[in-house]
Design a protein around this motif. Structure first.
Motif, PDB file in Angstrom:
ATOM      1  N   LYS A   5      46.157  31.318  47.626  1.00  0.00           N
ATOM      2  CA  LYS A   5      45.917  31.475  46.183  1.00  0.00           C
ATOM      3  C   LYS A   5      46.839  32.563  45.668  1.00  0.00           C
ATOM      4  N   LYS A  40      33.026  28.335  52.483  1.00  0.00           N
ATOM      5  CA  LYS A  40      33.518  28.478  51.112  1.00  0.00           C
ATOM      6  C   LYS A  40      34.109  29.867  50.880  1.00  0.00           C
ATOM      7  N   THR A  71      39.814  41.653  53.629  1.00  0.00           N
ATOM      8  CA  THR A  71      38.397  41.715  53.995  1.00  0.00           C
ATOM      9  C   THR A  71      38.231  41.647  55.512  1.00  0.00           C
ATOM     10  N   ILE A  73      33.249  32.664  52.245  1.00  0.00           N
ATOM     11  CA  ILE A  73      32.301  33.788  52.317  1.00  0.00           C
ATOM     12  C   ILE A  73      31.798  33.980  53.739  1.00  0.00           C
ATOM     13  N   PRO A  74      32.120  35.114  54.377  1.00  0.00           N
ATOM     14  CA  PRO A  74      31.591  35.360  55.723  1.00  0.00           C
ATOM     15  C   PRO A  74      30.101  35.712  55.685  1.00  0.00           C
ATOM     16  N   ASN A  75      29.385  35.194  56.652  1.00  0.00           N
ATOM     17  CA  ASN A  75      27.957  35.486  56.792  1.00  0.00           C
ATOM     18  C   ASN A  75      27.782  36.468  57.953  1.00  0.00           C
ATOM     19  N   GLU A 121      39.152  29.855  54.304  1.00  0.00           N
ATOM     20  CA  GLU A 121      38.171  29.171  53.457  1.00  0.00           C
ATOM     21  C   GLU A 121      36.995  28.667  54.310  1.00  0.00           C
ATOM     22  N   HIS A 145      43.822  32.907  52.455  1.00  0.00           N
ATOM     23  CA  HIS A 145      42.359  32.938  52.513  1.00  0.00           C
ATOM     24  C   HIS A 145      41.845  32.079  53.649  1.00  0.00           C
ATOM     25  N   MET A 156      38.077  34.106  51.938  1.00  0.00           N
ATOM     26  CA  MET A 156      38.125  35.464  52.448  1.00  0.00           C
ATOM     27  C   MET A 156      39.564  35.892  52.683  1.00  0.00           C
ATOM     28  N   ARG A 157      39.952  36.966  52.006  1.00  0.00           N
ATOM     29  CA  ARG A 157      41.301  37.509  52.206  1.00  0.00           C
ATOM     30  C   ARG A 157      41.385  38.239  53.545  1.00  0.00           C
TER      31      ARG A 157
END
Lengths: 122, 250
Positions: free
Chosen positions: A32, A110, A5, A112-114, A93, A91, A1-2
């Motif tokens: 990255k 990984k 975001t 990705i926020p939930n 992570e 990121h 996640m940047r």
């Protein structure tokens, strides 16, 4: 996640009025490389909550962003590279985003926020 | 130069994630058909709602290029993971969020998104099948397949920038004419970019954009100029089946 975001996410729990910015809990940060695009950065700048980005970058260990940005700064190559790095290359992570009002944790796995809510939070 | 889109052999999969199908291909075909306009549009922020396998957002990123920033959401946790794999296999990036439509993004993304693409769950199903876990969330659309679409339309209106465009898949049973008229009331013009008859479905890919004519008409409470309306409705005359099945009330 940047961090871009992170800058666009707020706590979405019902009843929360002050859900931005989410606090960042870090387990793992990765960097990255991304192609440098000054025009994109200048387009994005007005859409960014600057203070939230500065603090988010700091919490990830990056302290190079200035507190205040003058309009002329947007044409400084040096500044744009720092903005680019903080916004796009750092990121989160593994970790979590935490609602500033309720302390509810939104896990990040990984990269990705939930943000899915439980039934009693909708 | 022909534009690259996602390659099926590089699209990742999972038993609980909807695989690219006729509707996904039709949406990407519409984006390809509109490629020149998309490149001139120079979007900064692009968003896909319900990214599934990642076929569409990957194709959009390949068509428009990495000068834009991409965000994709899905309510299905398997789908966002599969999308990440599909993006990586193609060497492009989108930010992924596991959420219900745009929950958590609405406040800050308001008025900032230049392109939204959505292949919604459009299949008419019993209402209680909507929003179930897993792959059913990819198709279950409730009454007339409109339950999720009717949530997506106001959300899109809220998130789109002044120059924002929305590309959406619909099925004839969704009553696309009524959707277009509803969006016209919010100040959007619309055009069917692709219509496709498959063995089971009549699909349309509709593009919506803010239109000064209809906004003025809305503000001054005037009717839309007859000419504009005529040209808009003519699309539906060409494809009479698009008129939907709302004759049963009369």
């Amino acid at each position: 996640m940047r961090l871009l975001t992170h800058n666009m996410l707020s706590s979405n729990i019902k009843g929360v009025t002050n859900g931005f910015p989410l606090r960042i809990e870090i387990e793992k940060v990765v960097e990255k490389p991304v192609d440098f695009n000054p025009e994109f950065l200048r387009n994005m700048f007005p859409k960014i909550e600057w203070k939230a980005l500065v603090n988010a970058a700091r919490s990830m260990g990056y302290v190079e962003l200035p507190e205040e940005v003058e309009p002329s700064t947007l044409y400084s190559e040096d500044f744009l590279h720092k903005f680019h790095h903080a916004l796009l290359e750092l990121h989160l992570e593994e970790g979590a985003l935490v609602c500033p009002e309720t302390g509810r944790r939104f896990p990040v796995s990984k990269g990705i926020p939930n943000m899915l809510l439980h039934e009693d939070e909708v | 130069m022909s534009s690259r889109i996602a390659q099926i052999r590089l699209v990742s999969s999972h038993p609980e994630v909807y695989e690219p199908c006729d509707d996904s291909f039709a949406l990407v075909d519409a984006l390809l058909a509109d490629r020149t306009n998309l490149l001139q549009h120079q979007p900064t922020l692009c968003l896909e709602l319900g990214c599934g396998s990642g076929y569409v957002i990957t194709s959009l990123a390949l068509i428009v290029g990495q000068a834009a920033h991409y965000i994709a959401t899905d309510i299905n946790p398997h789908a966002v993971k599969v999308t990440r794999e599909t993006l990586e296999a193609h060497g492009v990036h989108a930010e992924l969020i596991n959420t219900n439509i745009t929950s958590g993004l609405e406040k800050r993304l308001k008025g900032l998104v230049d392109v939204i693409v959505v292949n919604p769950p459009y299949v008419p199903t019993p209402e209680d099948e909507v929003g179930r876990e897993g792959i059913a969330s990819a198709w279950a659309g409730g009454e007339n397949g409109r339950t999720v679409i009717d949530r997506i339309l106001p959300v899109s209106d809220n998130l789109l920038s002044k120059k924002g465009w929305l590309y959406m898949v619909t099925l004839t049973e969704n009553n696309p004419l009524q959707i277009c008229l509803q969006m016209r009331e919010k100040g959007y013009a619309s055009r069917i970019l692709v219509q496709r008859l498959t063995e089971e479905e009549n699909l349309q890919i509709i593009k919506f954009w803010r239109d000064s004519d209809s906004q003025v008409a809305e503000k001054e409470n005037k009717t839309v100029p007859a000419k504009v309306m005529e040209s808009f409705l003519s699309q539906f005359h060409i494809f009479p089946f698009l008129r939907g099945s709302n004759n049963d009330s009369s």
